[in-house]
Design a protein around this motif. Structure first.
Motif, PDB file in Angstrom:
ATOM      1  N   GLU A 118     -80.039  -6.461 -36.178  1.00  0.00           N
ATOM      2  CA  GLU A 118     -79.718  -6.309 -37.673  1.00  0.00           C
ATOM      3  C   GLU A 118     -78.909  -7.473 -37.742  1.00  0.00           C
ATOM      4  O   GLU A 118     -77.992  -7.776 -37.145  1.00  0.00           O
ATOM      5  CB  GLU A 118     -79.071  -5.219 -37.861  1.00  0.00           C
ATOM      6  N   ASN A 119     -79.351  -8.508 -38.631  1.00  0.00           N
ATOM      7  CA  ASN A 119     -78.692  -9.630 -38.901  1.00  0.00           C
ATOM      8  C   ASN A 119     -77.275  -9.500 -39.871  1.00  0.00           C
ATOM      9  O   ASN A 119     -77.055  -8.597 -40.770  1.00  0.00           O
ATOM     10  CB  ASN A 119     -79.577 -10.748 -39.664  1.00  0.00           C
ATOM     11  N   GLY A 120     -76.189 -10.226 -39.157  1.00  0.00           N
ATOM     12  CA  GLY A 120     -74.926 -10.247 -39.838  1.00  0.00           C
ATOM     13  C   GLY A 120     -74.756 -11.452 -40.445  1.00  0.00           C
ATOM     14  O   GLY A 120     -75.610 -12.245 -40.892  1.00  0.00           O
ATOM     15  N   GLY A 121     -73.510 -11.652 -40.857  1.00  0.00           N
ATOM     16  CA  GLY A 121     -73.062 -12.989 -41.538  1.00  0.00           C
ATOM     17  C   GLY A 121     -71.886 -13.579 -41.160  1.00  0.00           C
ATOM     18  O   GLY A 121     -71.473 -13.327 -40.131  1.00  0.00           O
ATOM     19  N   LEU A 122     -71.435 -14.470 -42.204  1.00  0.00           N
ATOM     20  CA  LEU A 122     -70.022 -15.219 -41.904  1.00  0.00           C
ATOM     21  C   LEU A 122     -69.114 -14.273 -42.778  1.00  0.00           C
ATOM     22  O   LEU A 122     -69.343 -14.034 -43.812  1.00  0.00           O
ATOM     23  CB  LEU A 122     -70.208 -16.356 -42.311  1.00  0.00           C
ATOM     24  N   ASP A 123     -68.090 -14.270 -42.191  1.00  0.00           N
ATOM     25  CA  ASP A 123     -66.871 -13.669 -42.809  1.00  0.00           C
ATOM     26  C   ASP A 123     -65.688 -14.422 -42.424  1.00  0.00           C
ATOM     27  O   ASP A 123     -65.309 -15.114 -41.491  1.00  0.00           O
ATOM     28  CB  ASP A 123     -66.672 -12.342 -42.087  1.00  0.00           C
ATOM     29  N   MET A 124     -64.834 -14.596 -43.483  1.00  0.00           N
ATOM     30  CA  MET A 124     -63.438 -15.479 -43.544  1.00  0.00           C
ATOM     31  C   MET A 124     -62.012 -14.689 -43.625  1.00  0.00           C
ATOM     32  O   MET A 124     -62.411 -13.992 -44.731  1.00  0.00           O
ATOM     33  CB  MET A 124     -63.702 -16.670 -44.043  1.00  0.00           C
TER      34      MET A 124
ATOM     35  N   LEU B  49     -77.304 -13.943 -36.455  1.00  0.00           N
ATOM     36  CA  LEU B  49     -78.627 -13.854 -35.289  1.00  0.00           C
ATOM     37  C   LEU B  49     -79.299 -15.040 -35.651  1.00  0.00           C
ATOM     38  O   LEU B  49     -80.304 -15.346 -34.640  1.00  0.00           O
ATOM     39  CB  LEU B  49     -78.968 -12.517 -35.276  1.00  0.00           C
ATOM     40  N   ASP B  50     -79.645 -15.414 -36.952  1.00  0.00           N
ATOM     41  CA  ASP B  50     -80.799 -16.291 -37.234  1.00  0.00           C
ATOM     42  C   ASP B  50     -80.218 -17.573 -37.115  1.00  0.00           C
ATOM     43  O   ASP B  50     -81.074 -18.492 -37.511  1.00  0.00           O
ATOM     44  CB  ASP B  50     -81.513 -15.760 -38.431  1.00  0.00           C
ATOM     45  N   SER B  51     -79.180 -17.934 -36.958  1.00  0.00           N
ATOM     46  CA  SER B  51     -78.613 -19.403 -37.319  1.00  0.00           C
ATOM     47  C   SER B  51     -77.459 -19.487 -36.179  1.00  0.00           C
ATOM     48  O   SER B  51     -76.509 -18.584 -36.148  1.00  0.00           O
ATOM     49  CB  SER B  51     -78.429 -19.743 -38.468  1.00  0.00           C
ATOM     50  N   ASN B  52     -77.433 -20.573 -35.342  1.00  0.00           N
ATOM     51  CA  ASN B  52     -76.098 -21.108 -35.028  1.00  0.00           C
ATOM     52  C   ASN B  52     -76.002 -22.631 -35.445  1.00  0.00           C
ATOM     53  O   ASN B  52     -75.297 -23.258 -34.586  1.00  0.00           O
ATOM     54  CB  ASN B  52     -76.217 -20.962 -33.183  1.00  0.00           C
ATOM     55  N   ALA B  53     -76.216 -22.873 -36.341  1.00  0.00           N
ATOM     56  CA  ALA B  53     -76.412 -24.240 -37.161  1.00  0.00           C
ATOM     57  C   ALA B  53     -74.730 -24.481 -37.220  1.00  0.00           C
ATOM     58  O   ALA B  53     -74.405 -25.680 -37.553  1.00  0.00           O
ATOM     59  CB  ALA B  53     -77.027 -24.401 -38.243  1.00  0.00           C
ATOM     60  N   GLY B  54     -73.752 -23.419 -37.272  1.00  0.00           N
ATOM     61  CA  GLY B  54     -72.445 -24.104 -37.777  1.00  0.00           C
ATOM     62  C   GLY B  54     -71.879 -23.488 -39.156  1.00  0.00           C
ATOM     63  O   GLY B  54     -72.837 -22.897 -39.642  1.00  0.00           O
ATOM     64  N   TYR B  55     -70.846 -24.182 -39.485  1.00  0.00           N
ATOM     65  CA  TYR B  55     -70.520 -23.955 -40.799  1.00  0.00           C
ATOM     66  C   TYR B  55     -69.075 -24.743 -40.771  1.00  0.00           C
ATOM     67  O   TYR B  55     -68.597 -25.417 -39.824  1.00  0.00           O
ATOM     68  CB  TYR B  55     -69.963 -22.439 -40.940  1.00  0.00           C
ATOM     69  N   GLN B  56     -68.843 -24.719 -42.276  1.00  0.00           N
ATOM     70  CA  GLN B  56     -67.391 -25.396 -42.362  1.00  0.00           C
ATOM     71  C   GLN B  56     -66.457 -24.896 -43.370  1.00  0.00           C
ATOM     72  O   GLN B  56     -66.982 -24.156 -44.483  1.00  0.00           O
ATOM     73  CB  GLN B  56     -67.876 -27.011 -42.912  1.00  0.00           C
ATOM     74  N   VAL B  57     -65.309 -24.608 -43.432  1.00  0.00           N
ATOM     75  CA  VAL B  57     -64.421 -24.075 -44.289  1.00  0.00           C
ATOM     76  C   VAL B  57     -63.701 -25.379 -44.863  1.00  0.00           C
ATOM     77  O   VAL B  57     -63.101 -26.310 -44.134  1.00  0.00           O
ATOM     78  CB  VAL B  57     -63.241 -23.334 -43.724  1.00  0.00           C
ATOM     79  N   THR B  58     -63.586 -25.368 -46.316  1.00  0.00           N
ATOM     80  CA  THR B  58     -62.871 -26.303 -47.124  1.00  0.00           C
ATOM     81  C   THR B  58     -61.653 -25.710 -47.858  1.00  0.00           C
ATOM     82  O   THR B  58     -61.719 -24.428 -48.104  1.00  0.00           O
ATOM     83  CB  THR B  58     -63.598 -27.219 -47.740  1.00  0.00           C
ATOM     84  N   VAL B  59     -60.712 -26.542 -48.325  1.00  0.00           N
ATOM     85  CA  VAL B  59     -59.583 -25.971 -49.050  1.00  0.00           C
ATOM     86  C   VAL B  59     -59.257 -26.944 -50.015  1.00  0.00           C
ATOM     87  O   VAL B  59     -59.211 -28.134 -50.000  1.00  0.00           O
ATOM     88  CB  VAL B  59     -58.658 -25.802 -48.058  1.00  0.00           C
ATOM     89  N   LYS B  60     -58.785 -26.474 -51.202  1.00  0.00           N
ATOM     90  CA  LYS B  60     -58.218 -27.177 -52.319  1.00  0.00           C
ATOM     91  C   LYS B  60     -57.420 -26.059 -53.270  1.00  0.00           C
ATOM     92  O   LYS B  60     -57.288 -25.000 -53.044  1.00  0.00           O
ATOM     93  CB  LYS B  60     -59.255 -27.712 -53.180  1.00  0.00           C
TER      94      LYS B  60
END
Length: 196
Positions: A36-42, A88-99
């Motif tokens: 079961e696919n999960g997601g990104l959490d911050m 589970l379908d990606s390990n392409a990475g991610y980025q967090v930005t701030v303003k």
């Protein structure tokens, strides 16, 4: 004496004959798993810079006074930026930005207390400080390849590679802020692929 020995032998033979015979068989069963696919959490903690001490125009604690420029107050708390990757379908990475959400500071009644030109919020990196505003997003965390079930944590304080500070220019008149606690809001954005 001989009679007793014969009886004993007969009894033992009868017991041996009642033992069950060993039967060998192979049994195959199937094992199942469902993905079961999960997601990104911050999650991001608040930053409390404490009290700006101007009793002495020198460096003290996590504060620095730059002659002719003003005060810099570094965030010295234990706040963290945390990203959990359950995809589970990606390990392409991610980025967090701030303003910043807007370019103002507010008092406890959420009334505008001053602007970012009076008191600046800085993102401190190894290369340079970034003067934060509502028009520019700065990278706060970049993960190029994210393993399965990966949790990445980055500190926000003065010991972290990317930290945060308050800059009060020497030309600012902050007399109306004496004794007040002011706040501003940062907007943290999680992008599911790294921004180049």
């Amino acid at each position: 004496m001989r009679l007793i020995n014969k009886i004993t032998i007969v009894i033992l033979t009868a017991l041996m004959a009642q033992l069950p015979a060993t039967v060998l068989a192979d049994t195959a069963v199937k094992s199942y798993i469902q993905f079961e696919n999960g997601g990104l959490d911050m999650s991001v903690d608040d930053m409390n810079f404490g009290t700006l001490d101007t009793s002495s125009l020198t460096a003290n604690g996590n504060q620095t006074f730059l002659q002719g420029m003003g005060h810099i107050l570094l965030y010295g708390g234990n706040g963290k930026l945390t990203v959990t990757d359950n995809r589970l379908d990606s390990n392409a990475g991610y980025q967090v930005t701030v303003k910043t959400v807007d370019d103002n500071w507010y008092d406890d009644q959420n009334e505008q207390a001053c602007s970012m030109s009076d008191i600046s919020l800085l993102q401190m990196t190894t290369s340079s400080p970034n003067l934060m505003d509502s028009n520019t997003s700065y990278s706060a965390m970049t993960v190029a390849d994210s393993p399965l079930a990966h949790v990445e944590t980055a500190g926000l304080n003065e010991d972290a590679p990317i930290s945060y500070a308050i800059f009060v220019p020497a030309t600012s008149n902050v007399s109306s802020l004496l004794g007040k606690t002011i706040h501003t809001t940062l907007q943290w954005t999680l992008n599911d692929t790294p921004v180049s």
